[in-house]
Write a protein that holds these residues in place. Sequence first.
Motif, PDB file in Angstrom:
ATOM      1  N   LEU A 586       0.870 -43.939  -7.214  1.00  0.00           N
ATOM      2  CA  LEU A 586       0.029 -44.839  -6.431  1.00  0.00           C
ATOM      3  C   LEU A 586      -0.530 -45.985  -7.263  1.00  0.00           C
ATOM      4  CD1 LEU A 586      -1.956 -42.462  -4.037  1.00  0.00           C
ATOM      5  CD2 LEU A 586       0.152 -43.743  -3.623  1.00  0.00           C
ATOM      6  N   ASP A 587      -0.750 -45.746  -8.570  1.00  0.00           N
ATOM      7  CA  ASP A 587      -1.262 -46.839  -9.394  1.00  0.00           C
ATOM      8  C   ASP A 587      -0.185 -47.871  -9.715  1.00  0.00           C
ATOM      9  OD1 ASP A 587       0.251 -45.342 -11.140  1.00  0.00           O
ATOM     10  OD2 ASP A 587      -1.276 -45.215 -12.714  1.00  0.00           O
ATOM     11  N   LYS A 588       1.053 -47.567  -9.325  1.00  0.00           N
ATOM     12  CA  LYS A 588       2.147 -48.523  -9.500  1.00  0.00           C
ATOM     13  C   LYS A 588       2.479 -49.244  -8.194  1.00  0.00           C
ATOM     14  CE  LYS A 588       2.936 -47.704 -13.867  1.00  0.00           C
ATOM     15  NZ  LYS A 588       2.687 -48.760 -14.892  1.00  0.00           N
ATOM     16  N   VAL A 589       1.665 -48.976  -7.163  1.00  0.00           N
ATOM     17  CA  VAL A 589       1.812 -49.690  -5.890  1.00  0.00           C
ATOM     18  C   VAL A 589       0.662 -50.682  -5.800  1.00  0.00           C
ATOM     19  CG1 VAL A 589       1.983 -49.503  -3.386  1.00  0.00           C
ATOM     20  CG2 VAL A 589       2.843 -47.646  -4.835  1.00  0.00           C
ATOM     21  N   THR A 590       0.978 -51.956  -5.874  1.00  0.00           N
ATOM     22  CA  THR A 590      -0.050 -52.994  -5.929  1.00  0.00           C
ATOM     23  C   THR A 590       0.151 -54.008  -4.806  1.00  0.00           C
ATOM     24  OG1 THR A 590       1.279 -54.316  -7.465  1.00  0.00           O
ATOM     25  CG2 THR A 590      -0.301 -52.761  -8.427  1.00  0.00           C
ATOM     26  N   SER A 591      -0.871 -54.810  -4.612  1.00  0.00           N
ATOM     27  CA  SER A 591      -0.823 -55.845  -3.584  1.00  0.00           C
ATOM     28  C   SER A 591      -0.678 -57.213  -4.232  1.00  0.00           C
ATOM     29  CB  SER A 591      -2.102 -55.814  -2.745  1.00  0.00           C
ATOM     30  OG  SER A 591      -2.210 -56.983  -1.973  1.00  0.00           O
ATOM     31  N   ALA A 592       0.204 -58.019  -3.667  1.00  0.00           N
ATOM     32  CA  ALA A 592       0.336 -59.408  -4.114  1.00  0.00           C
ATOM     33  C   ALA A 592      -0.300 -60.348  -3.105  1.00  0.00           C
ATOM     34  CB  ALA A 592       1.810 -59.761  -4.296  1.00  0.00           C
ATOM     35  N   GLY A 593      -0.917 -59.783  -2.059  1.00  0.00           N
ATOM     36  CA  GLY A 593      -1.484 -60.650  -1.033  1.00  0.00           C
ATOM     37  C   GLY A 593      -0.405 -61.514  -0.416  1.00  0.00           C
ATOM     38  N   ASN A 594      -0.754 -62.738  -0.107  1.00  0.00           N
ATOM     39  CA  ASN A 594       0.201 -63.648   0.530  1.00  0.00           C
ATOM     40  C   ASN A 594       1.105 -64.277  -0.527  1.00  0.00           C
ATOM     41  OD1 ASN A 594       1.565 -65.314   2.287  1.00  0.00           O
ATOM     42  ND2 ASN A 594      -0.079 -66.822   2.409  1.00  0.00           N
ATOM     43  N   ALA A 595       2.085 -63.503  -0.998  1.00  0.00           N
ATOM     44  CA  ALA A 595       2.960 -63.970  -2.074  1.00  0.00           C
ATOM     45  C   ALA A 595       3.786 -65.172  -1.646  1.00  0.00           C
ATOM     46  CB  ALA A 595       3.879 -62.834  -2.532  1.00  0.00           C
ATOM     47  N   ALA A 596       4.191 -65.218  -0.375  1.00  0.00           N
ATOM     48  CA  ALA A 596       4.961 -66.373   0.097  1.00  0.00           C
ATOM     49  C   ALA A 596       4.108 -67.634   0.034  1.00  0.00           C
ATOM     50  CB  ALA A 596       5.463 -66.133   1.518  1.00  0.00           C
ATOM     51  N   GLY A 597       2.837 -67.513   0.436  1.00  0.00           N
ATOM     52  CA  GLY A 597       1.936 -68.654   0.344  1.00  0.00           C
ATOM     53  C   GLY A 597       1.674 -69.054  -1.091  1.00  0.00           C
ATOM     54  N   THR A 598       1.592 -68.065  -1.984  1.00  0.00           N
ATOM     55  CA  THR A 598       1.413 -68.375  -3.401  1.00  0.00           C
ATOM     56  C   THR A 598       2.628 -69.113  -3.947  1.00  0.00           C
ATOM     57  OG1 THR A 598       0.006 -66.436  -3.720  1.00  0.00           O
ATOM     58  CG2 THR A 598       1.000 -67.382  -5.688  1.00  0.00           C
ATOM     59  N   GLY A 599       3.821 -68.660  -3.571  1.00  0.00           N
ATOM     60  CA  GLY A 599       5.033 -69.352  -3.986  1.00  0.00           C
ATOM     61  C   GLY A 599       5.073 -70.781  -3.494  1.00  0.00           C
ATOM     62  N   ALA A 600       4.606 -70.988  -2.245  1.00  0.00           N
ATOM     63  CA  ALA A 600       4.545 -72.347  -1.702  1.00  0.00           C
ATOM     64  C   ALA A 600       3.577 -73.205  -2.509  1.00  0.00           C
ATOM     65  CB  ALA A 600       4.123 -72.299  -0.235  1.00  0.00           C
ATOM     66  N   ARG A 601       2.436 -72.642  -2.915  1.00  0.00           N
ATOM     67  CA  ARG A 601       1.479 -73.406  -3.730  1.00  0.00           C
ATOM     68  C   ARG A 601       2.064 -73.759  -5.089  1.00  0.00           C
ATOM     69  NH1 ARG A 601      -3.446 -71.347  -5.592  1.00  0.00           N
ATOM     70  NH2 ARG A 601      -2.852 -69.223  -5.053  1.00  0.00           N
ATOM     71  N   ILE A 602       2.772 -72.796  -5.690  1.00  0.00           N
ATOM     72  CA  ILE A 602       3.399 -73.073  -6.988  1.00  0.00           C
ATOM     73  C   ILE A 602       4.369 -74.243  -6.858  1.00  0.00           C
ATOM     74  CG2 ILE A 602       4.947 -72.150  -8.759  1.00  0.00           C
ATOM     75  CD1 ILE A 602       3.716 -69.366  -8.159  1.00  0.00           C
ATOM     76  N   ALA A 603       5.188 -74.224  -5.797  1.00  0.00           N
ATOM     77  CA  ALA A 603       6.158 -75.301  -5.594  1.00  0.00           C
ATOM     78  C   ALA A 603       5.474 -76.626  -5.277  1.00  0.00           C
ATOM     79  CB  ALA A 603       7.121 -74.924  -4.478  1.00  0.00           C
TER      80      ALA A 603
END
Length: 677
Positions: A586-603
Amino acid sequence: MSNDPLVIFTPSGKRGNFAVGTPVLTAARQLGVDLDSVCGGRGICSKCQITPSYGEFPKHGVTVAETALSEWNSVEQRYDDKRGLKKGRRLGCQATIQSDIVIDVPAESQVHKQVVRKRAEARDITMNPSTRLYYVEVAEPDMHDPSGDLERLVAALRRDWDLPDLEADLRVLTTLQSALRKGDWKVTVTVHLGDAVFSPRIIEIWPGFYEGTIYGLAVDLGSTTIAAHLCDLRTGEVIASSGIMNPQIRFGEDLMSRVSYGMMNPTGSDEMTRAVREGMNALFVQIAAEAEIDRDLIMDAVFVCNPVMHHLFLGIDAYELGQAPFALATSDAISLRALELDLNLHPAARVYLLPCIAGHVGADAAAVALSEAPDKSDDLVLVVDVGTNAEIILGNKDKVLACSSPTGPAFEGAQISSGQRAAPGAIEHVQIDPVTKLPRFQVIGSDIWSDEDGFDAAIAQTGITGICGSGIIEVVAEMRLAGIVDGPGLIGSAEQTGSPNCFEDGRTNSYLLYDGTPDGGPKITVTNTDIRQIQMAKAALYSGARLLMDKFGVDHVDRVVLAGAFGAHISPKHAMVLGMIPDAPLDKVTSAGNAAGTGARIALLNTGARREIEQVVHNIHKIETAIEPRFQEHFVNASAIPNAVEPFPILKSIVTIPDVTHNTGGGERKSRRRRAR
């Protein structure tokens, strides 16, 4: 079966049959649809605005005629004359049902507004935006060295900032001379530095030193929600984040329903394109108002979306995506002007769409890959973007695989008897006592549990309205842990489970989560049909992940990343009890939240990242689940809770999953039912 017209409300998915002449508002109230009204149905408040949809709806099994609602009446005309109604809108208190109809309840007509949980995640991003501000002093005109004002401005920018020879939009040329003279030959300009499509270009000019800033939008266009992050292009700071429901929901909750709508209706594709662009512009108005900025200052935008949304947003018929071999019109990154998409931003604003990976793995999955960088990971990471259409990525430095899996809208609260979108008043966390088999819960808007002091006061404003996606996941998992639901997904009787909250419900049993009827509230239950919907959704998700593991030649993964709107709200333990994701610590299951939105911000903020993801996408190997024989095998096994064949040893070292079967015994009623089958 009733001969009365069938009324289907979106985005809630609630439906029922009503007599001809029933007002839409009355039907909504009887079904528990969240449609506002404060004037008592007199057509004064306009809170009950609805949008009817016409044409073929294969998923719902209805054809909606243009005469499905009563004709526009004088009350609606009077309101339209005084205040104006958006094109296509009707007043729910005035329009009456004449035949089968699909009705969308827009966000502004909902009492309990949707909580679009796609916040901007904290992330260090290298700043290298494609659109920037430059201050420059320009040589005055000289009779002995004649040249145009633009040419001298371009020369000054080349001299002071080492910029290449720039072109200028006509809009800039019309204000250039007055800006130079008003600023005493000192100006600030906005320059788009160019890309594979557009040459470097001046797109805005201010006299003197402009002390403000310019903005960009990172937009995650999902099947169910559209979320946008407004970013300062100088600092990278997220100024505001906002979201709305995707108005295309009225054409179908899942992607294939929308593709079918386009196939069955000659103007269907154009309708969906127009709807999503109008929704997008409404979102831009909303986010600019929240940030208290002029939309003309938004000069760059990056969009990520799945392939069907990608095509419909661009105005491309998604027909080919509805059948093998699921061909995209283009999978490359796309650069456009905002005006080409009818987007109400700065007139010269540029739009960049990330590349799609393949047929049903789109630019949103590419954005997740950019955000989470599985191709740079030493350990084997499984990234699951949970949504109506789940994108799944498995990889490390050696290779990266990707697939999509059609989970459907059950995780969003649709097709669930008491389900709803995430909004204040929705149950979002559930616990069931393993001894008493009684539930306790939390609702959105309060941190107090239902059995704690102060709960009633805390929810006085919102009430308890239904159960949202995270709550559905938790309640089904808790029912499994309490032995109320067995492995195959059957709810037991009160006698079998020892739970007083289990009750006969037709041919099966249901579980009572909350009964608000004594106070005029809803009765919230979990039915066996609800369990089946969750089984179908989670089996599709797990099967996609397991198929990628087969292709990778592994039986386990090192870590799991939950992305998407649910990512930050799903309990890893409950997700694993359901069998949504593979067995892992369970400690290896994490949340990235809105990863698609984060990727869009990076771009958005780093043009180098755009080139990077364009290259990475070419190296991601797409697995097409529709033609993989083992997908169906995995799906059948994954329909059990947590799984019919996978042992889940790590999970079972943490929790005890009762070995119960509710399909045997339990009295004569059940015996007769089994024989009848």
